[in-house]
Structure formats: C-alpha cells, structure tokens
Design a protein around this motif. Structure first.
Motif, PDB file in Angstrom:
ATOM      1  N   THR A 173       6.410  -4.783  -2.095  1.00 24.20           N
ATOM      2  CA  THR A 173       7.230  -5.175  -3.243  1.00 24.20           C
ATOM      3  C   THR A 173       8.300  -6.147  -2.776  1.00 24.20           C
ATOM      4  OG1 THR A 173       8.851  -3.430  -2.867  1.00 24.20           O
ATOM      5  CG2 THR A 173       6.951  -2.883  -4.259  1.00 24.20           C
ATOM      6  N   GLU A 174       8.942  -6.799  -3.733  1.00 27.44           N
ATOM      7  CA  GLU A 174      10.027  -7.730  -3.390  1.00 27.44           C
ATOM      8  C   GLU A 174      11.123  -7.005  -2.597  1.00 27.44           C
ATOM      9  OE1 GLU A 174      13.438 -10.051  -5.826  1.00 27.44           O
ATOM     10  OE2 GLU A 174      11.414 -10.572  -6.447  1.00 27.44           O
ATOM     11  N   ASP A 175      11.482  -5.792  -3.029  1.00 29.43           N
ATOM     12  CA  ASP A 175      12.543  -5.038  -2.346  1.00 29.43           C
ATOM     13  C   ASP A 175      12.163  -4.723  -0.895  1.00 29.43           C
ATOM     14  OD1 ASP A 175      14.087  -5.105  -4.590  1.00 29.43           O
ATOM     15  OD2 ASP A 175      13.488  -3.135  -5.319  1.00 29.43           O
ATOM     16  N   GLU A 176      10.902  -4.361  -0.674  1.00 27.43           N
ATOM     17  CA  GLU A 176      10.447  -4.061   0.692  1.00 27.43           C
ATOM     18  C   GLU A 176      10.494  -5.312   1.573  1.00 27.43           C
ATOM     19  OE1 GLU A 176       7.307  -0.470  -0.518  1.00 27.43           O
ATOM     20  OE2 GLU A 176       6.582  -2.500  -0.181  1.00 27.43           O
ATOM     21  N   LEU A 177      10.103  -6.438   0.992  1.00 26.25           N
ATOM     22  CA  LEU A 177      10.121  -7.696   1.750  1.00 26.25           C
ATOM     23  C   LEU A 177      11.554  -8.088   2.094  1.00 26.25           C
ATOM     24  CD1 LEU A 177       7.410  -9.700  -0.244  1.00 26.25           C
ATOM     25  CD2 LEU A 177       7.165  -8.731   2.043  1.00 26.25           C
ATOM     26  N   VAL A 178      12.464  -7.919   1.144  1.00 26.45           N
ATOM     27  CA  VAL A 178      13.879  -8.237   1.387  1.00 26.45           C
ATOM     28  C   VAL A 178      14.416  -7.370   2.519  1.00 26.45           C
ATOM     29  CG1 VAL A 178      16.213  -8.033   0.410  1.00 26.45           C
ATOM     30  CG2 VAL A 178      14.386  -9.111  -0.922  1.00 26.45           C
ATOM     31  N   GLU A 179      14.100  -6.077   2.455  1.00 26.81           N
ATOM     32  CA  GLU A 179      14.572  -5.132   3.477  1.00 26.81           C
ATOM     33  C   GLU A 179      14.087  -5.570   4.866  1.00 26.81           C
ATOM     34  OE1 GLU A 179      17.036  -2.600   4.514  1.00 26.81           O
ATOM     35  OE2 GLU A 179      16.755  -2.885   2.367  1.00 26.81           O
ATOM     36  N   MET A 180      12.819  -5.939   4.920  1.00 30.23           N
ATOM     37  CA  MET A 180      12.228  -6.366   6.191  1.00 30.23           C
ATOM     38  C   MET A 180      12.934  -7.627   6.713  1.00 30.23           C
ATOM     39  SD  MET A 180       9.888  -8.814   7.456  1.00 30.23           S
ATOM     40  CE  MET A 180       8.787  -9.298   6.131  1.00 30.23           C
ATOM     41  N   LEU A 181      13.205  -8.575   5.817  1.00 31.87           N
ATOM     42  CA  LEU A 181      13.851  -9.829   6.221  1.00 31.87           C
ATOM     43  C   LEU A 181      15.287  -9.587   6.684  1.00 31.87           C
ATOM     44  CD1 LEU A 181      12.534 -12.192   3.402  1.00 31.87           C
ATOM     45  CD2 LEU A 181      11.955 -12.333   5.826  1.00 31.87           C
ATOM     46  N   VAL A 182      16.009  -8.726   5.960  1.00 36.76           N
ATOM     47  CA  VAL A 182      17.405  -8.438   6.315  1.00 36.76           C
ATOM     48  C   VAL A 182      17.450  -7.750   7.684  1.00 36.76           C
ATOM     49  CG1 VAL A 182      19.493  -7.157   5.678  1.00 36.76           C
ATOM     50  CG2 VAL A 182      18.211  -8.390   3.930  1.00 36.76           C
ATOM     51  N   GLU A 183      16.511  -6.836   7.906  1.00 37.47           N
ATOM     52  CA  GLU A 183      16.443  -6.156   9.214  1.00 37.47           C
ATOM     53  C   GLU A 183      16.170  -7.156  10.348  1.00 37.47           C
ATOM     54  OE1 GLU A 183      13.528  -3.049   9.036  1.00 37.47           O
ATOM     55  OE2 GLU A 183      14.697  -1.889   7.587  1.00 37.47           O
ATOM     56  N   ARG A 184      15.428  -8.216  10.033  1.00 36.76           N
ATOM     57  CA  ARG A 184      15.118  -9.232  11.051  1.00 36.76           C
ATOM     58  C   ARG A 184      16.306 -10.184  11.267  1.00 36.76           C
ATOM     59  NH1 ARG A 184      11.083  -6.831  10.822  1.00 36.76           N
ATOM     60  NH2 ARG A 184       8.887  -7.193  11.195  1.00 36.76           N
ATOM     61  N   GLY A 185      17.345  -9.993  10.472  1.00 37.12           N
ATOM     62  CA  GLY A 185      18.542 -10.822  10.651  1.00 37.12           C
ATOM     63  C   GLY A 185      18.414 -12.233  10.108  1.00 37.12           C
ATOM     64  N   VAL A 186      17.713 -12.411   8.957  1.00 40.73           N
ATOM     65  CA  VAL A 186      17.581 -13.771   8.412  1.00 40.73           C
ATOM     66  C   VAL A 186      18.953 -14.314   7.996  1.00 40.73           C
ATOM     67  CG1 VAL A 186      15.192 -13.568   7.608  1.00 40.73           C
ATOM     68  CG2 VAL A 186      17.056 -12.882   6.082  1.00 40.73           C
ATOM     69  N   ALA A 187      19.064 -15.650   8.095  1.00 41.33           N
ATOM     70  CA  ALA A 187      20.326 -16.306   7.715  1.00 41.33           C
ATOM     71  C   ALA A 187      20.439 -16.432   6.203  1.00 41.33           C
ATOM     72  CB  ALA A 187      20.397 -17.682   8.372  1.00 41.33           C
ATOM     73  N   GLY A 188      19.308 -16.378   5.503  1.00 45.66           N
ATOM     74  CA  GLY A 188      19.311 -16.505   4.042  1.00 45.66           C
ATOM     75  C   GLY A 188      17.901 -16.302   3.501  1.00 45.66           C
ATOM     76  N   ILE A 189      17.791 -16.251   2.158  1.00 46.89           N
ATOM     77  CA  ILE A 189      16.480 -16.016   1.528  1.00 46.89           C
ATOM     78  C   ILE A 189      16.303 -16.951   0.330  1.00 46.89           C
ATOM     79  CG2 ILE A 189      14.994 -14.320   0.336  1.00 46.89           C
ATOM     80  CD1 ILE A 189      16.448 -12.085   1.822  1.00 46.89           C
ATOM     81  N   VAL A 190      15.089 -17.513   0.194  1.00 48.00           N
ATOM     82  CA  VAL A 190      14.710 -18.274  -1.004  1.00 48.00           C
ATOM     83  C   VAL A 190      13.733 -17.409  -1.799  1.00 48.00           C
ATOM     84  CG1 VAL A 190      13.628 -20.372  -1.893  1.00 48.00           C
ATOM     85  CG2 VAL A 190      14.882 -20.457   0.278  1.00 48.00           C
ATOM     86  N   PHE A 191      14.046 -17.154  -3.055  1.00 48.75           N
ATOM     87  CA  PHE A 191      13.144 -16.397  -3.940  1.00 48.75           C
ATOM     88  C   PHE A 191      12.448 -17.380  -4.884  1.00 48.75           C
ATOM     89  CE2 PHE A 191      16.418 -13.284  -2.878  1.00 48.75           C
ATOM     90  CZ  PHE A 191      15.709 -12.112  -2.686  1.00 48.75           C
ATOM     91  N   VAL A 192      11.121 -17.349  -4.930  1.00 46.97           N
ATOM     92  CA  VAL A 192      10.373 -18.180  -5.884  1.00 46.97           C
ATOM     93  C   VAL A 192       9.753 -17.267  -6.934  1.00 46.97           C
ATOM     94  CG1 VAL A 192       8.496 -19.834  -6.172  1.00 46.97           C
ATOM     95  CG2 VAL A 192       9.830 -19.853  -4.068  1.00 46.97           C
ATOM     96  N   SER A 193      10.099 -17.500  -8.210  1.00 43.14           N
ATOM     97  CA  SER A 193       9.521 -16.720  -9.324  1.00 43.14           C
ATOM     98  C   SER A 193       9.509 -15.222  -9.019  1.00 43.14           C
ATOM     99  CB  SER A 193       8.092 -17.187  -9.627  1.00 43.14           C
ATOM    100  OG  SER A 193       8.099 -18.548  -9.954  1.00 43.14           O
ATOM    101  N   GLY A 194      10.629 -14.685  -8.605  1.00 47.04           N
ATOM    102  CA  GLY A 194      10.716 -13.265  -8.268  1.00 47.04           C
ATOM    103  C   GLY A 194      11.148 -12.417  -9.447  1.00 47.04           C
ATOM    104  N   LEU A 195      11.679 -11.233  -9.161  1.00 48.03           N
ATOM    105  CA  LEU A 195      12.118 -10.324 -10.229  1.00 48.03           C
ATOM    106  C   LEU A 195      13.298 -10.908 -11.009  1.00 48.03           C
ATOM    107  CD1 LEU A 195      11.840  -6.941  -8.292  1.00 48.03           C
ATOM    108  CD2 LEU A 195      10.447  -7.644 -10.245  1.00 48.03           C
ATOM    109  N   HIS A 196      13.985 -11.888 -10.410  1.00 46.29           N
ATOM    110  CA  HIS A 196      15.092 -12.521 -11.137  1.00 46.29           C
ATOM    111  C   HIS A 196      14.613 -13.171 -12.433  1.00 46.29           C
ATOM    112  CE1 HIS A 196      13.421 -15.796  -8.628  1.00 46.29           C
ATOM    113  NE2 HIS A 196      13.768 -16.590  -9.611  1.00 46.29           N
TER     114      HIS A 196
END
Length: 341
Positions: A102-125
């Motif tokens: 899910t989008e939330d799981e992917l975000v969690e994984m990215l944040v844990e990896r220490g990403v500097a930022g995130i681009v969302f394309v056609s997401g839950l927003h």
C-alpha cells in the motif's frame, strides 16, 4: 579502454580521443561542460562509467506511482528520475499494484531508508474519500514531499496538475467544430479529483457548445475503470445513447473505445470519433493514430522535482497548486460528425 571504444566515444561526444582519455583518467585541463558531454556519450553508448567518475549521490528521493501498465506513469517516472539524477539524487521507484504494497507501507519503507523527500504520483491525495491526515504526519516527520495529479486543500504541500477542465473543453470544442452533437465522456470513478475536474470541464463545454441542460450533459458521462476494458464497456453504453464521438479519460480507455466501435461493425473516425487523454508513448502509432489531449509530462515532472528540491534545501516552495496547460494533438481518430458527413 580500447582505441575502438575511445574513437566511438570521441565521435559521439564530438571531441578528440585525447580529450576522452583525459576525462576517463580524471586528468585536469577539461572544462566541466566537455566532461559532462563525454560522460553523456558513455551513457548513450551503454558503457559503464569508471568507478572514480561515478557521481556520489546527494541522497535518495522516493517516487511512488500507481501500476506501470498505463504508459503515462512510466513516462512521468522516467522524466522525474532523469531530473533527479541531474541534481545528483538517486531515485527509488516504488509501484503500487492491487494486492501489493500500500502507499502507507511504501512511505514507511522509504522513510526508514532515510529518503530526503518523496514524489507522489496519482496517490491517495487524489482520492477525496481517503484520509489525508497521513500527509500531515509525514510533514510532522520532517519529510518533504510533492504531489502530482489531484489537489486537496487539506494537504500543505506543492501540487502539480494538468488543467483537466481545460483539457475536456478543448476535446469537446474540437468535436463540435467537426459537427458532432452527441458527445460522450468515458471516465474513471467520481471520487478522484482529476475525474471530478474532467466532468466539470466536459459538462460545461457540452452545455455551452451543444445547448444541453446540466442533466442532459451529466447523462453523457459514463464512469468505468481506467483501462482498455473500462473504455470498451463505457463506449458500449455511450454508443447505445447515440453518441457519435467519445472523449476518454486516458489513452488506454480510448483504445478500448475504438475496439467497441469496431465490434459493432463501425469504423473510427468515419462513424465514431474517439479522443484520448495523456498522449502516452506509442499512442501516435495506433491504427488510426489517436487524437488525444497531451499532458505536459516534461514540464510537470521538472516542476515537481524543482519544488521538492527547494523543500529539501530548506526553502519551502509555495504550498499551492501549479497548474499546467494541456494541448490537443489532432491525429486520425477524429473526423466529421453526422452534420458534416
């Protein structure tokens, strides 16, 4: 590196072999521009860069997209990745698929990896029924992000969108000028912001340009899935209502609509005109080539990365929507309506 390869790279870059050799060996006396040209030539020819010349990454940037089966998403992802790489960032592509992460799981994984930022394309927003608090939480965790396609005033972040209302207006106007009076719209589910905007643009244009009432205009809208099968099903329903032209919410849907027209023994565009949306790669090569509304992918992707990197650099970008103008690309799938036929 062999002389043959050196000569290939020199020819590709338009410089001497000696210059190529200096760049590859990390020697001085080469301008930054020439160095970039030589490295670009290496990339184009498919040669690996020598280890010492590989760029140190400025950090990871997450890119979350829907499934890649719709060519518009890989097209956007590719430009976003190119622009990020130019700025020295390493993109991490995450794809949502039904039944997958899910989008939330992917975000969690990215944040844990220490990403500097995130681009969302056609997401839950983009989904008006989704809980948008998840984005406020992300802001609370000091992770900058930017959102493409689908605006929500509840989320404080930069948004990048094509003007969906203008897109539909262009499509309807084009069809009316060709002599079509009964024009249908095949589009996705109503809970998505881009869909709501397409409906607004379409119904306003149909009322103003063909003299229909708001109720009559609404009747010409058919909600379906954003897929070839969805377009096929919607076109069946719209043809039953007497439509001689169909505007689709994506190019994939338009391919389905053309198939439905042909199944009835009719032809495109002689009997029914079809307009797509996106101008995704390869769509100019269908039979007939598809008239479609082009999303300004290059401009949108570049703006998204620019806004995100401003945020990453501690200069908050405008917390509002940047709206990009689409463009009608006329090809072979639209023709004269019954009045002019």
């Amino acid at each position: 590196m062999t002389t043959a390869r050196l000569s290939d790279i020199a020819a590709q870059a338009g410089v001497s072999e000696a210059t190529v050799s200096r760049v590859l060996n990390g020697k001085a006396g080469v301008s930054a521009t020439t160095r970039q040209t030589v490295l670009a030539a290496l990339d184009v020819l498919g040669y690996e860069r020598p280890t010492r010349l590989r760029q140190r990454s400025a950090g990871l940037i997450g890119l979350i997209t829907p499934e890649l089966s719709n060519p518009i998403f890989p097209a956007l992802a590719q430009v976003i990745e190119q622009v990020l790489s130019r700025h020295g960032y390493t993109p991490v592509l995450c794809t949502q698929t039904p039944g997958g992460s899910t989008e939330d799981e992917l975000v969690e994984m990215l944040v844990e990896r220490g990403v500097a930022g995130i681009v969302f394309v056609s997401g839950l927003h983009a989904d008006t029924t989704a809980d948008h608090d998840r984005y406020a939480k992300l802001t609370g965790r000091q992770v900058p992000f930017v959102l493409i396609n689908g605006y929500s005033e509840k989320i404080a972040a930069p948004f990048i969108s094509p003007d969906d209302r203008a897109a539909m207006w262009m499509a309807v106007q084009h069809l009316v000028e060709l002599g079509h009076e009964t024009i249908g719209l095949a589009v996705g589910q109503k809970r998505y912001v881009p869909v709501l905007r397409k409906i607004e643009g379409f119904t306003a244009a149909v009322q103003q340009l063909t003299g229909r009432t708001p109720e009559q205009a609404e009747e010409l809208v058919h909600h379906t899935l954003f897929s070839v099968e969805g377009g096929h099903a919607a076109a069946q329903a719209l043809l039953d209502k007497g439509c001689t032209a169909i505007v689709c919410g994506s190019d994939m849907m338009a391919l389905g609509a053309i198939r439905a027209v042909r199944q009835r023994g009719l032809t495109v565009p002689q009997d029914v005109s079809v307009v797509g949306f996106d101008d995704s790669p390869l769509i100019a090569f269908t039979e007939p080539p598809l008239t479609t509304v082009r999303q300004p992918v290059e401009a949108m992707a570049t703006a998204a990365v620019d806004a995100l990197l401003e945020e990453v650099g501690g200069n908050p970008a405008q917390r509002s929507e940047f709206m990009f103008q689409p463009e009608l690309v006329m090809r072979g799938s639209t023709g004269s309506g019954p009045r002019n036929g």
